[in-house]
Design an enzyme around this catalytic site. Structure first.
Site, PDB file in Angstrom:
ATOM      1  N   LYS A  54       0.829  -1.195   0.106  1.00  0.00           N
ATOM      2  CA  LYS A  54      -0.185   0.140   0.028  1.00  0.00           C
ATOM      3  C   LYS A  54       0.730   1.446   0.002  1.00  0.00           C
ATOM      4  O   LYS A  54       1.938   1.107   0.597  1.00  0.00           O
ATOM      5  CB  LYS A  54      -0.901   0.011   1.146  1.00  0.00           C
ATOM      6  CG  LYS A  54      -0.260   0.077   2.518  1.00  0.00           C
ATOM      7  CD  LYS A  54       0.087   1.453   3.128  1.00  0.00           C
ATOM      8  CE  LYS A  54       0.765   1.295   4.568  1.00  0.00           C
ATOM      9  NZ  LYS A  54       1.596   2.721   4.731  1.00  0.00           N
ATOM     10  N   VAL A  83      10.937  -4.098   2.370  1.00  0.00           N
ATOM     11  CA  VAL A  83      11.025  -4.375   3.694  1.00  0.00           C
ATOM     12  C   VAL A  83      11.190  -3.476   4.787  1.00  0.00           C
ATOM     13  O   VAL A  83      12.287  -2.559   4.464  1.00  0.00           O
ATOM     14  CB  VAL A  83      12.316  -5.697   4.386  1.00  0.00           C
ATOM     15  CG1 VAL A  83      12.098  -5.903   5.804  1.00  0.00           C
ATOM     16  CG2 VAL A  83      11.820  -6.803   3.266  1.00  0.00           C
ATOM     17  N   SER A 119       2.525  -6.237   7.552  1.00  0.00           N
ATOM     18  CA  SER A 119       0.798  -6.273   7.380  1.00  0.00           C
ATOM     19  C   SER A 119       0.408  -7.097   6.223  1.00  0.00           C
ATOM     20  O   SER A 119      -0.484  -8.147   6.571  1.00  0.00           O
ATOM     21  CB  SER A 119       0.342  -4.968   7.575  1.00  0.00           C
ATOM     22  OG  SER A 119       0.773  -4.307   8.631  1.00  0.00           O
ATOM     23  N   ASP A 140      -2.721  -1.773  10.039  1.00  0.00           N
ATOM     24  CA  ASP A 140      -2.713  -1.877   8.348  1.00  0.00           C
ATOM     25  C   ASP A 140      -3.276  -3.199   7.972  1.00  0.00           C
ATOM     26  O   ASP A 140      -3.111  -3.374   6.651  1.00  0.00           O
ATOM     27  CB  ASP A 140      -1.259  -1.634   7.771  1.00  0.00           C
ATOM     28  CG  ASP A 140      -0.810  -0.142   7.876  1.00  0.00           C
ATOM     29  OD1 ASP A 140      -1.673   0.703   8.634  1.00  0.00           O
ATOM     30  OD2 ASP A 140       0.369  -0.098   7.954  1.00  0.00           O
TER      31      ASP A 140
HETATM   32  O1  C5P Z   1      -0.516  -0.992  14.431  1.00  0.00           O
HETATM   33  P1  C5P Z   1       1.017  -1.299  14.046  1.00  0.00           P
HETATM   34  O2  C5P Z   1       1.446  -2.504  15.034  1.00  0.00           O
HETATM   35  O3  C5P Z   1       1.464  -1.521  12.640  1.00  0.00           O
HETATM   36  O4  C5P Z   1       1.831   0.169  14.516  1.00  0.00           O
HETATM   37  C1  C5P Z   1       2.996  -0.074  14.691  1.00  0.00           C
HETATM   38  C2  C5P Z   1       3.396   1.386  15.540  1.00  0.00           C
HETATM   39  O5  C5P Z   1       3.301   2.327  14.981  1.00  0.00           O
HETATM   40  C3  C5P Z   1       2.395   1.403  16.998  1.00  0.00           C
HETATM   41  O6  C5P Z   1       3.079   0.734  18.160  1.00  0.00           O
HETATM   42  C4  C5P Z   1       2.887   3.034  17.076  1.00  0.00           C
HETATM   43  O7  C5P Z   1       3.980   3.347  17.574  1.00  0.00           O
HETATM   44  C5  C5P Z   1       2.622   3.410  15.713  1.00  0.00           C
HETATM   45  N1  C5P Z   1       1.161   3.760  15.344  1.00  0.00           N
HETATM   46  C6  C5P Z   1       0.882   4.960  15.556  1.00  0.00           C
HETATM   47  N2  C5P Z   1      -0.517   5.291  15.486  1.00  0.00           N
HETATM   48  C7  C5P Z   1      -1.147   4.589  14.256  1.00  0.00           C
HETATM   49  C8  C5P Z   1      -0.521   3.383  13.928  1.00  0.00           C
HETATM   50  C9  C5P Z   1       0.776   3.046  14.156  1.00  0.00           C
HETATM   51  O8  C5P Z   1       1.366   5.676  16.571  1.00  0.00           O
HETATM   52  N3  C5P Z   1      -2.487   4.829  14.196  1.00  0.00           N
END
Ligand code: C5P
Length: 306
Positions: free
Chosen positions: A12, A98, A106, A139
């Site tokens: 994406k 990567v 994701s 994601d």
């Molecule tokens: O949800 P995901 O594991 O992909 O998110 C990885 C990191 O990105 C989270 O731990 C956070 O630090 C940051 N994040 C965020 N706000 C979001 C999505 C991700 O701060 N809406």
């Protein structure tokens, strides 16, 4: 029921990534317009005596080939939900950069959900898969869905966005990745430095009407003008060399440029497929990135190939 399932899943780019305040749970409120593009990983799920992972493709060495891989966690979570011991081998063939800001990890988790669901015959409802996906990461639900969608909340609450045609992109891959939490942290730091507060002073972000209209009508020039990413200053702060990559693409005729998600991949919009092929060739030899790939979209989310 087949004994091996292969799932293809796209990368994406966020054509809009509006980042609101830091929430009590540490995530940021978003208005994220996800756009699935034709750069793919493939995940093959095979029955095994235990849960194992292997990874092939560019930068495979940077991807964990064990149960800490998000795809393995997806198999465990789906199995737990349906009372199935996740005895599978997951082979991940990486075509998505990567740690590149294109949701590669994701994507692999979404593909593992779809692949295990098909292999085990769980017949999970799409809403149940989406719920498990949201537990795995912000994601992952979009990697299941594909197309173009507005993500609210932390990005997991999706509304499909209608689009009026195919858009032609180029993605410039950097050497090395960026950590998503580090980029969000840098975004907060820059906002605090500006005299605001990353926690409180920010309105809930919303989708840009001009961007949605450009998507609806298939107007690449208008979409190029409307691209925006609130994480871009943070990615540039952590990786200043990306400014030269963005400039090289703009100088070579891109009609829109931005950092993809948390970066460091840079995304360039072009007017048609030949322009994208030419821009990818120019960027690859520009010395400002490791390589550059043309990719069109929108494309569907995680799909069983065979
Ligand atoms: O949800 P995901 O594991 O992909 O998110 C990885 C990191 O990105 C989270 O731990 C956070 O630090 C940051 N994040 C965020 N706000 C979001 C999505 C991700 O701060 N809406």
């Amino acid at each position: 029921m087949s004994s091996t399932i292969t799932v293809r899943v796209p990368a994406k780019v966020n054509v809009q990534l509006a980042v609101g305040g830091r929430r009590a749970d540490g995530f940021h409120g978003l208005a994220s317009v996800f756009f699935a593009v034709g750069l793919y990983d493939e995940v093959t799920v095979t029955p095994s005596d235990r849960l194992t992972v292997s990874v092939a493709g560019a930068d495979a060495a940077a991807v964990p080939a064990d149960r800490s891989n998000l795809a393995a966690r997806a198999a465990v979570l789906l199995g737990a939900r349906y009372g199935i011991t996740p005895e599978v081998h997951l082979h991940i063939d990486k075509g998505i950069p990567v740690a590149g800001g294109m949701a590669g990890g994701s994507a692999d988790a979404a593909a593992a959900l779809v692949g295990c669901d098909a292999l085990w015959g769980t017949g999970a409802h799409p809403a149940a898969l989406a719920e498990i996906a949201a537990e795995l990461g912000s994601d992952v639900p979009f990697s299941l869905l594909g197309g173009v969608a507005l993500g609210e909340g932390r990005g997991e609450l999706l509304t499909p966005v209608p689009t009026g045609g195919t858009f032609h992109w180029v993605f410039a891959v950097a050497d090395g990745g960026l950590s998503t939490p580090a980029v969000y942290g840098e975004c907060d730091r820059l906002r605090d430095l500006d005299g605001g507060s990353a926690d409180t002073d920010l309105p809930v972000p919303t989708a840009d009407p001009a961007l949605l209209e450009a998507l609806r009508t298939g107007d690449a020039t208008a979409l190029g003008a409307a691209l925006s990413n609130d994480l871009q200053p943070a990615a540039l702060s952590l990786r200043p060399a990306l400014a030269a990559t963005l400039r090289a693409g703009a100088d070579a005729g891109a009609i829109g440029t931005l950092v993809s998600g948390s970066g460091p991949t840079c995304a360039f919009l072009t007017k048609d497929a030949p322009s994208a092929a030419a821009l990818a060739a120019t960027l690859t030899t520009s010395g400002t990135c490791r390589t550059a790939h043309p990719a069109a979209g929108p494309v569907p989310g995680a799909t069983v190939l065979y």
